[in-house]
Design a protein around this motif. Structure first.
Motif, PDB file in Angstrom:
ATOM      1  N   PHE A 264       0.785  -1.239   0.000  1.00  0.00           N
ATOM      2  CA  PHE A 264       0.000   0.000   0.000  1.00  0.00           C
ATOM      3  C   PHE A 264       0.821   1.295   0.000  1.00  0.00           C
ATOM      4  CE2 PHE A 264      -2.649  -3.182   2.291  1.00  0.00           C
ATOM      5  CZ  PHE A 264      -3.581  -3.354   1.273  1.00  0.00           C
ATOM      6  N   ILE A 265       2.068   1.226   0.398  1.00  0.00           N
ATOM      7  CA  ILE A 265       2.822   2.470   0.596  1.00  0.00           C
ATOM      8  C   ILE A 265       3.953   2.650  -0.415  1.00  0.00           C
ATOM      9  CG2 ILE A 265       4.154   3.843   2.281  1.00  0.00           C
ATOM     10  CD1 ILE A 265       1.215   3.349   3.145  1.00  0.00           C
ATOM     11  N   GLN A 266       4.725   1.607  -0.627  1.00  0.00           N
ATOM     12  CA  GLN A 266       5.949   1.744  -1.417  1.00  0.00           C
ATOM     13  C   GLN A 266       5.691   2.340  -2.811  1.00  0.00           C
ATOM     14  OE1 GLN A 266       7.986  -1.939  -2.409  1.00  0.00           O
ATOM     15  NE2 GLN A 266       9.945  -0.974  -1.887  1.00  0.00           N
TER      16      GLN A 266
ATOM     17  N   ARG B  78     -12.058   6.312   9.028  1.00  0.00           N
ATOM     18  CA  ARG B  78     -12.006   7.745   8.682  1.00  0.00           C
ATOM     19  C   ARG B  78     -10.583   8.119   8.298  1.00  0.00           C
ATOM     20  NH1 ARG B  78     -13.420  11.292  13.317  1.00  0.00           N
ATOM     21  NH2 ARG B  78     -11.972   9.852  14.252  1.00  0.00           N
ATOM     22  N   TYR B  79     -10.459   8.979   7.289  1.00  0.00           N
ATOM     23  CA  TYR B  79      -9.118   9.366   6.854  1.00  0.00           C
ATOM     24  C   TYR B  79      -8.453  10.288   7.880  1.00  0.00           C
ATOM     25  CZ  TYR B  79      -5.479   9.604   3.352  1.00  0.00           C
ATOM     26  OH  TYR B  79      -4.286   9.440   2.685  1.00  0.00           O
ATOM     27  N   PHE B  80      -9.256  11.139   8.518  1.00  0.00           N
ATOM     28  CA  PHE B  80      -8.690  12.110   9.469  1.00  0.00           C
ATOM     29  C   PHE B  80      -9.130  11.789  10.895  1.00  0.00           C
ATOM     30  CE2 PHE B  80      -9.429  14.475   5.424  1.00  0.00           C
ATOM     31  CZ  PHE B  80      -8.099  14.600   5.060  1.00  0.00           C
TER      32      PHE B  80
ATOM     33  N   THR C 228      -1.685   8.580  -9.365  1.00  0.00           N
ATOM     34  CA  THR C 228      -1.718   8.209  -7.948  1.00  0.00           C
ATOM     35  C   THR C 228      -3.142   7.964  -7.458  1.00  0.00           C
ATOM     36  OG1 THR C 228      -1.655  10.556  -7.446  1.00  0.00           O
ATOM     37  CG2 THR C 228       0.400   9.319  -7.145  1.00  0.00           C
ATOM     38  N   ARG C 229      -4.095   8.780  -7.992  1.00  0.00           N
ATOM     39  CA  ARG C 229      -5.468   8.574  -7.511  1.00  0.00           C
ATOM     40  C   ARG C 229      -6.484   9.138  -8.495  1.00  0.00           C
ATOM     41  NH1 ARG C 229      -4.780  12.353  -2.043  1.00  0.00           N
ATOM     42  NH2 ARG C 229      -3.774  14.071  -3.106  1.00  0.00           N
ATOM     43  N   ILE C 230      -7.728   8.719  -8.319  1.00  0.00           N
ATOM     44  CA  ILE C 230      -8.834   9.274  -9.121  1.00  0.00           C
ATOM     45  C   ILE C 230      -9.846   9.901  -8.162  1.00  0.00           C
ATOM     46  CG2 ILE C 230     -10.705   8.793 -10.742  1.00  0.00           C
ATOM     47  CD1 ILE C 230      -9.091   6.485 -11.862  1.00  0.00           C
TER      48      ILE C 230
ATOM     49  N   ALA D 105       8.543  11.969   8.427  1.00  0.00           N
ATOM     50  CA  ALA D 105       7.367  12.764   8.833  1.00  0.00           C
ATOM     51  C   ALA D 105       6.220  12.622   7.836  1.00  0.00           C
ATOM     52  CB  ALA D 105       7.762  14.229   8.959  1.00  0.00           C
ATOM     53  N   ILE D 106       6.532  12.383   6.562  1.00  0.00           N
ATOM     54  CA  ILE D 106       5.467  12.302   5.543  1.00  0.00           C
ATOM     55  C   ILE D 106       4.486  11.183   5.887  1.00  0.00           C
ATOM     56  CG2 ILE D 106       4.989  11.732   3.117  1.00  0.00           C
ATOM     57  CD1 ILE D 106       7.693  12.976   2.395  1.00  0.00           C
ATOM     58  N   ILE D 107       5.027  10.072   6.340  1.00  0.00           N
ATOM     59  CA  ILE D 107       4.166   8.913   6.589  1.00  0.00           C
ATOM     60  C   ILE D 107       3.493   9.005   7.959  1.00  0.00           C
ATOM     61  CG2 ILE D 107       5.845   7.270   7.586  1.00  0.00           C
ATOM     62  CD1 ILE D 107       3.381   6.502   4.792  1.00  0.00           C
ATOM     63  N   SER D 108       4.073   9.792   8.841  1.00  0.00           N
ATOM     64  CA  SER D 108       3.490   9.918  10.185  1.00  0.00           C
ATOM     65  C   SER D 108       2.115  10.570  10.115  1.00  0.00           C
ATOM     66  CB  SER D 108       4.412  10.731  11.094  1.00  0.00           C
ATOM     67  OG  SER D 108       5.712  10.206  11.004  1.00  0.00           O
ATOM     68  N   ARG D 109       1.805  11.247   8.973  1.00  0.00           N
ATOM     69  CA  ARG D 109       0.483  11.871   8.817  1.00  0.00           C
ATOM     70  C   ARG D 109      -0.624  10.827   8.703  1.00  0.00           C
ATOM     71  NH1 ARG D 109       2.207  15.899   4.697  1.00  0.00           N
ATOM     72  NH2 ARG D 109       0.853  14.992   3.123  1.00  0.00           N
ATOM     73  N   LEU D 110      -0.276   9.632   8.226  1.00  0.00           N
ATOM     74  CA  LEU D 110      -1.307   8.606   7.997  1.00  0.00           C
ATOM     75  C   LEU D 110      -1.507   7.755   9.248  1.00  0.00           C
ATOM     76  CD1 LEU D 110      -0.962   6.743   4.582  1.00  0.00           C
ATOM     77  CD2 LEU D 110      -2.760   8.269   5.342  1.00  0.00           C
ATOM     78  N   PRO D 111      -2.733   7.717   9.776  1.00  0.00           N
ATOM     79  CA  PRO D 111      -2.932   6.874  10.969  1.00  0.00           C
ATOM     80  C   PRO D 111      -2.950   5.380  10.634  1.00  0.00           C
ATOM     81  CG  PRO D 111      -4.991   7.986  10.354  1.00  0.00           C
ATOM     82  CD  PRO D 111      -3.945   8.442   9.382  1.00  0.00           C
TER      83      PRO D 111
HETATM   84  N1  UDP Z   1       0.473   7.209   1.229  1.00  0.00           N
HETATM   85  C1  UDP Z   1       0.653   5.978   0.633  1.00  0.00           C
HETATM   86  N2  UDP Z   1      -0.445   5.298   0.168  1.00  0.00           N
HETATM   87  C2  UDP Z   1      -1.692   5.817   0.241  1.00  0.00           C
HETATM   88  C3  UDP Z   1      -1.868   7.071   0.845  1.00  0.00           C
HETATM   89  C4  UDP Z   1      -0.765   7.744   1.325  1.00  0.00           C
HETATM   90  O1  UDP Z   1       1.771   5.516   0.509  1.00  0.00           O
HETATM   91  O2  UDP Z   1      -2.649   5.156  -0.220  1.00  0.00           O
HETATM   92  C5  UDP Z   1       1.679   7.902   1.751  1.00  0.00           C
HETATM   93  C6  UDP Z   1       2.340   8.807   0.704  1.00  0.00           C
HETATM   94  O3  UDP Z   1       3.730   8.777   0.927  1.00  0.00           O
HETATM   95  C7  UDP Z   1       1.774  10.166   1.033  1.00  0.00           C
HETATM   96  C8  UDP Z   1       1.697  10.099   2.557  1.00  0.00           C
HETATM   97  O4  UDP Z   1       1.314   8.749   2.831  1.00  0.00           O
HETATM   98  O5  UDP Z   1       2.619  11.198   0.589  1.00  0.00           O
HETATM   99  C9  UDP Z   1       0.730  11.065   3.203  1.00  0.00           C
HETATM  100  O6  UDP Z   1      -0.572  10.818   2.697  1.00  0.00           O
HETATM  101  P1  UDP Z   1      -1.623  11.978   2.510  1.00  0.00           P
HETATM  102  O7  UDP Z   1      -2.895  11.409   2.015  1.00  0.00           O
HETATM  103  O8  UDP Z   1      -1.640  12.803   3.743  1.00  0.00           O
HETATM  104  O9  UDP Z   1      -0.919  12.776   1.340  1.00  0.00           O
HETATM  105  P2  UDP Z   1      -1.490  13.928   0.420  1.00  0.00           P
HETATM  106  O10 UDP Z   1      -2.830  13.518  -0.064  1.00  0.00           O
HETATM  107  O11 UDP Z   1      -1.534  15.146   1.269  1.00  0.00           O
HETATM  108  O12 UDP Z   1      -0.478  13.938  -0.656  1.00  0.00           O
END
Ligand code: UDP
Ligand code: FAD
Length: 418
Positions: A192-194, A225-227, A323-325, A211-217
């Motif tokens: 899911f992350i790499q 919930r995302y937040f 990355t996303r839709i 720190a970037i990944i610490s945002r994700l619970p």
């Molecule tokens: N991330 C990931 N997979 C996901 C969602 C997030 O690897 O499905 C990682 C990615 O490195 C991202 C970080 O978690 O930059 C923070 O996610 P967030 O959704 O806060 O990022 P943003 O939407 O603000 O770019």
């Protein structure tokens, strides 16, 4: 507050591709929203550069607490910075022009403040992610783990499994990859992350700050919930209506399509400038160009009712280049839309060149060295205050930008009174 018909007018302008600037709303909103030409800038005590949440919050506080005229200069053809959104006239769908914006905060002061300018829906953000052609719940929670393993682990069993999978990290993690593995173990990291992180940052996750990944619970229950924040929701009438309300004061003059640097020579010594543009641009890149990531958005209208059944679907695999839709209609299920129509946006991430919109500060070691030098220069500027995500070179959620702006406004107000 902005009226419904003014809102509709704003939407029509936006959708026709005309500039949805404040001026065009003035008839409905009254004199208060008239955007006059800049004229003689000496008449303003404060000049705010940039009409994003930071700039407009400072402007609103200054006029309401000091009753002083404030000029807001905006180089785009609309107010609102990156939170700006437009209603599509064909479908009635609100498009988040610069990427999906979800409001959330646990800051009571900010929550009270923002509710003066808009009401919020009860939308709660939930994200799904596609990995190897299967859909999972994101952020990682007990459902994600059980789906991934095709098991029905209890919270404790899931915790034990992750603990086993993360045992390879024994030292304090010093980068995103190690931090992620320490939190969720290697299998979930790889699923899911790499790939997602590599696409998002175009940088090896071992070179990225933790720190970037610490945002994700990470949760060992079924809370998806995302937040984590106490308050969450979307502005009922859309982001632009909220931003217009914030600027709706007879003493705030917002002028769009003006670059501050074309007028900078006219600023007098006694005027205060609140600068929310890029800090390196202010100093003409004398210390180098700070690194940013930008996003490309490919937006399409489809003749179907529902494309993906949810607002945001992440794509975890590296072989898919976006990355996303985003599918905006799911942000406001309470609204009525044209049937059998939807709008989706594919999001792509890449390094920004100087001409691209700067979205996310990359913050490498060399960026931080440059930033220190720019901040030293900024401290020496008389009567210029640097704020917001571009002025600070710092990722700020909306509630953080607003909180920081309220702080600066208080400082400026106290200065003026003393
Ligand atoms: N991330 C990931 N997979 C996901 C969602 C997030 O690897 O499905 C990682 C990615 O490195 C991202 C970080 O978690 O930059 C923070 O996610 P967030 O959704 O806060 O990022 P943003 O939407 O603000 O770019
Ligand atoms: P901005 O909104 O960037 O405003 C700065 C303004 O200054 C711009 O309009 C710019 O045109 C103007 N400007 C710059 N230079 C000049 C100049 N020389 N002359 C005149 N004008 C100038 N936050 C959340 O809370 N939730 C989210 O879901 C969320 N999603 C996001 C998604 C993306 C893709 C991005 C990039 C950000 C997201 N944010 C989110 C953060 C949010 O956008 C910021 O918090 C907010 O925009 C900060 O406002 P600001 O005023 O500091 O900056």
């Amino acid at each position: 507050m902005i009226s419904q018909s003014a809102l509709q007018q704003l939407n029509e302008h936006s959708c026709n591709g005309k500039s949805a600037i404040v001026t065009e709303l003035s008839a409905e909103l009254g004199e208060s929203m008239h955007s006059h030409p800049v004229g003689d800038i000496a008449q303003y005590s404060h000049i705010v550069v940039g009409s994003g949440f930071f700039g407009l919050t400072v402007a609103e506080q200054l006029v309401s607490k000091l009753n002083t005229p404030v000029l807001v200069l905006e180089k785009r053809n609309h107010i609102g910075g990156n939170a700006y959104s437009e209603f599509d006239s064909e479908t009635g769908i609100e498009i988040h022009t610069y990427g999906s914006h979800l409001f959330h905060t646990s800051n009571e002061k900010v929550w009270e403040y923002v509710n003066r300018f808009t009401t919020f829906t009860n939308y709660v953000h939930r994200v799904k992610t596609k990995s190897k052609n299967q859909i999972f719940s994101m952020p990682i929670n007990l459902h994600t783990i059980n789906q991934y393993l095709d098991k029905s682990l209890s919270p404790d069993e899931a915790r034990d499994w992750v603990k086993e999978c993360s045992a390879e990290i024994t030292a304090q993690p010093g980068n995103l990859e190690d931090k992620a593995i320490s939190l969720i173990g290697r299998p979930l990291y790889e699923a899911f992350i790499q790939g997602y992180t590599q696409k998002q940052w175009q940088t090896d996750p071992k070179q990225l700050p933790e720190a970037i990944i610490s945002r994700l619970p990470v949760r060992y229950n079924y809370d998806d919930r995302y937040f984590n924040d106490t308050y969450e929701g979307l502005p009922t009438n859309g982001y632009t209506a909220w931003l217009v309300n914030l600027a709706n004061h007879p003493k705030i003059n917002v002028v769009t399509n003006v670059d501050f640097f074309d007028l900078k020579h006219q600023v007098q010594e006694n005027q205060k400038v609140i600068y929310t543009g890029p800090i390196d641009r202010y100093f003409n890149y004398s210390e180098g160009v700070l690194g940013w990531r930008t996003l490309d958005f490919k937006t399409q209208t489809l003749d179907i009712e529902d494309f993906q059944g949810t607002s945001v679907m992440n794509y975890a695999d590296l072989d898919i280049d976006f990355t996303r839709i985003h599918e905006y209609k799911h942000f406001h299920p309470e609204r009525t839309y044209t049937p059998n129509k939807t709008i989706i946006t594919h999001e792509y991430s890449r390094f920004a060149s100087r001409d691209d919109e700067p979205y996310y500060p990359i913050n490498t070691d060399s960026d931080r060295v440059m930033l220190t030098k720019y901040r030293e220069l900024a401290d020496k500027e008389e009567n210029v205050y640097f704020g917001g995500r571009l002025g600070r070179y710092q990722y700020l959620d909306m509630h953080m930008a607003i909180s920081s702006a309220l702080g600066l406004a208080e400082e400026l107000i106290n200065d003026s009174k003393s």
